[in-house]
Enzyme design. Structure first.
Site, PDB file in Angstrom:
ATOM      1  N   GLY A  11       0.840  -1.205   0.000  1.00 21.46           N
ATOM      2  CA  GLY A  11       0.000   0.000   0.000  1.00 21.46           C
ATOM      3  C   GLY A  11       0.868   1.245   0.000  1.00 21.46           C
ATOM      4  N   ARG A  72       1.215  -5.417  -5.252  1.00 22.06           N
ATOM      5  CA  ARG A  72       1.236  -6.573  -4.357  1.00 22.06           C
ATOM      6  C   ARG A  72       1.500  -7.757  -5.288  1.00 22.06           C
ATOM      7  NH1 ARG A  72      -0.539  -4.432   0.529  1.00 22.06           N
ATOM      8  NH2 ARG A  72      -2.180  -2.857   0.421  1.00 22.06           N
ATOM      9  N   ASP A 103       4.765  -4.362   6.399  1.00 20.39           N
ATOM     10  CA  ASP A 103       5.212  -5.678   6.879  1.00 20.39           C
ATOM     11  C   ASP A 103       5.407  -6.713   5.763  1.00 20.39           C
ATOM     12  OD1 ASP A 103       2.482  -5.813   6.521  1.00 20.39           O
ATOM     13  OD2 ASP A 103       2.032  -6.630   8.510  1.00 20.39           O
ATOM     14  N   THR A 125       4.060   2.546   6.152  1.00 22.11           N
ATOM     15  CA  THR A 125       2.678   2.058   6.010  1.00 22.11           C
ATOM     16  C   THR A 125       1.774   2.946   6.837  1.00 22.11           C
ATOM     17  OG1 THR A 125       1.105   0.344   6.700  1.00 22.11           O
ATOM     18  CG2 THR A 125       3.216   0.322   7.818  1.00 22.11           C
ATOM     19  N   ASP A 127      -0.761   2.039   8.288  1.00 18.07           N
ATOM     20  CA  ASP A 127      -1.361   1.253   9.383  1.00 18.07           C
ATOM     21  C   ASP A 127      -0.583   1.354  10.696  1.00 18.07           C
ATOM     22  OD1 ASP A 127      -3.190   0.475   7.576  1.00 18.07           O
ATOM     23  OD2 ASP A 127      -2.609  -1.630   7.472  1.00 18.07           O
ATOM     24  N   ASP A 129       1.654  -0.673  11.804  1.00 21.38           N
ATOM     25  CA  ASP A 129       1.675  -1.990  12.446  1.00 21.38           C
ATOM     26  C   ASP A 129       3.001  -2.716  12.227  1.00 21.38           C
ATOM     27  OD1 ASP A 129       1.376  -2.355   9.753  1.00 21.38           O
ATOM     28  OD2 ASP A 129      -0.227  -3.822   9.884  1.00 21.38           O
ATOM     29  N   ARG A 171      -6.513  -3.024   8.601  1.00 21.03           N
ATOM     30  CA  ARG A 171      -7.009  -4.389   8.402  1.00 21.03           C
ATOM     31  C   ARG A 171      -6.881  -5.206   9.673  1.00 21.03           C
ATOM     32  NH1 ARG A 171      -4.344  -5.867   3.190  1.00 21.03           N
ATOM     33  NH2 ARG A 171      -2.664  -5.202   4.546  1.00 21.03           N
TER      34      ARG A 171
HETATM   35  O1  F6P Z   1      -1.617  -1.722   4.293  1.00 25.25           O
HETATM   36  C1  F6P Z   1      -2.191  -0.489   4.206  1.00 25.25           C
HETATM   37  C2  F6P Z   1      -3.640  -0.584   3.819  1.00 25.25           C
HETATM   38  O2  F6P Z   1      -4.021   0.729   3.495  1.00 25.25           O
HETATM   39  C3  F6P Z   1      -4.589  -1.208   4.858  1.00 25.25           C
HETATM   40  O3  F6P Z   1      -4.987  -0.323   5.861  1.00 25.25           O
HETATM   41  C4  F6P Z   1      -5.734  -1.629   3.992  1.00 25.25           C
HETATM   42  O4  F6P Z   1      -6.470  -2.664   4.589  1.00 25.25           O
HETATM   43  C5  F6P Z   1      -5.047  -2.101   2.752  1.00 25.25           C
HETATM   44  O5  F6P Z   1      -3.825  -1.385   2.666  1.00 25.25           O
HETATM   45  C6  F6P Z   1      -5.846  -1.922   1.495  1.00 25.25           C
HETATM   46  O6  F6P Z   1      -5.132  -2.500   0.456  1.00 25.25           O
HETATM   47  P1  F6P Z   1      -5.442  -2.272  -1.079  1.00 25.25           P
HETATM   48  O7  F6P Z   1      -5.063  -0.878  -1.419  1.00 25.25           O
HETATM   49  O8  F6P Z   1      -4.596  -3.270  -1.777  1.00 25.25           O
HETATM   50  O9  F6P Z   1      -6.909  -2.465  -1.250  1.00 25.25           O
END
Ligand code: F6P
Length: 323
Positions: A11, A72, A103, A125, A127, A129, A171
């Site tokens: 992300g 990803r 992570d 990130t 998040d 985390d 998440r």
């Molecule tokens: O890892 C960061 C994040 O923004 C999370 O908070 C969220 O759940 C996820 O990425 C969303 O991922 P994507 O952009 O692939 O939908």
């Protein structure tokens, strides 16, 4: 080492560009050639490299997102994918890699490091985390975006005496929800780390009106069992007994798209520079992050198994203040 590469993965987070800029310019300062990898690990496997000089990273420090793109990559999860990535680097005589991400991205960095590549990770990130950094790139900006939304919702909520729910990202981690709840003056916070009874949320919102408040707000993390969908459904099903509806706003990716604030620009710049300096000293297999307020490094082998629990004092503070 004469050549290094930098990539952004997972992300995107506001401040990634400032980190790229710092890696490139600190690398050039070492007398190295610096390459950017487009679209994260997917681009590494595909050999999607671009040469970057000082001017290529001019004017990006204030931009959100990542000029390199991100991805990803399921292929990188495989041994074969990682071997391919390593071959692409070796073919270009690139001896060091900086991985900017969260992570999952740092697990990839660790895997490459185990295969003999000089890798340094940069904590990034929204998040927050990631083990190995008290605060990661993008969190502060994402939090400010959530707060702006909460402040605006309070205005409309007060006009019509309504209860509002704001869902923020996260998440598996409730950091953004917890901090947005505390700093936004919410009546309740719902996070994945703690089981929440929707009746308690309803009581908290009702109590706000009973003591004369014109608005009531609950902040929830997307990964909580009772997230926006779950809580709105619960309130609808028990509408007659509870006596009020819950209007929901899901911020989603809006939180990731902002222009980085001062904190994130500076953190990203310092971390990007520190990562490159570690490579210059021959130190790798590390993640750079903020540790006790200073720039520090943690071995990737610890990062991939480490857990960063929410600060119990902040949880307690939220409990005391959300009244
Ligand atoms: O890892 C960061 C994040 O923004 C999370 O908070 C969220 O759940 C996820 O990425 C969303 O991922 P994507 O952009 O692939 O939908």
């Amino acid at each position: 080492m004469k050549r290094i590469a930098v990539l952004t993965s997972g992300g995107d987070a506001p401040g990634m560009n400032a980190a790229i800029r710092a890696v490139v310019r600190t690398g050039l300062h070492q007398g190295w050639e610096v390459f950017g990898v487009r679209r994260g690990y997917a681009g590494l496997i595909a050999g999607n490299f671009i040469s970057l000089d000082a001017r290529d990273v001019g004017g990006i420090v204030q931009q959100g997102g990542t000029i390199l793109g991100s991805a990803r990559s399921p292929e990188f999860q495989t041994e074969e994918g990682r071997m391919k990535a390593l071959r692409e680097l070796r073919q270009r005589d690139i001896g060091g890699l900086v991985v900017i991400g969260g992570d999952g991205s740092q697990a990839g960095a660790h895997a490459l490091s185990q295969m003999g590549l000089a890798v340094v990770g940069v904590s990034s990130t929204i998040d927050n985390d990631l083990y190995g950094s008290e605060i990661t790139i993008g969190v502060d900006t994402a939090l400010n975006i959530a707060l702006e939304a909460i402040d605006r919702l309070k205005v409309t909520a007060a006009s019509l005496q309504r209860a509002f729910l704001v869902e923020v990202m996260g998440r598996d981690c409730g950091y953004l929800a917890l901090m947005a709840g505390i700093a936004g003056g919410a009546e309740a916070v719902v996070i994945p780390e703690m089981e929440t009874d929707p009746e308690v949320v309803a009581r908290g919102l009702r109590a706000a009106y009973d003591r004369g408040q014109a608005h009531a707000i609950v902040v929830v993390a997307e990964g909580a069992r009772y997230n926006a969908e779950g809580l709105v459904r619960y309130f609808r099903e028990h509408h007659e007994r509870l006596g009020f509806d819950l209007r929901a706003t899901t911020l989603g990716h809006v939180q990731r798209g902002g222009s980085p604030g001062a904190f994130d620009r500076l953190l990203a710049t310092r971390l990007g520079a520190a990562a490159t300096e570690h490579l210059a000293r021959g130190e790798h297999g590390l993640l750079v992050g903020l540790l006790k307020g200073e720039i520090g490094a943690t071995p990737l082998v610890e990062v991939v198994v480490g857990k960063k629990p929410l600060d119990a004092r902040l949880l307690h503070l939220a409990e005391v203040l959300t009244k």
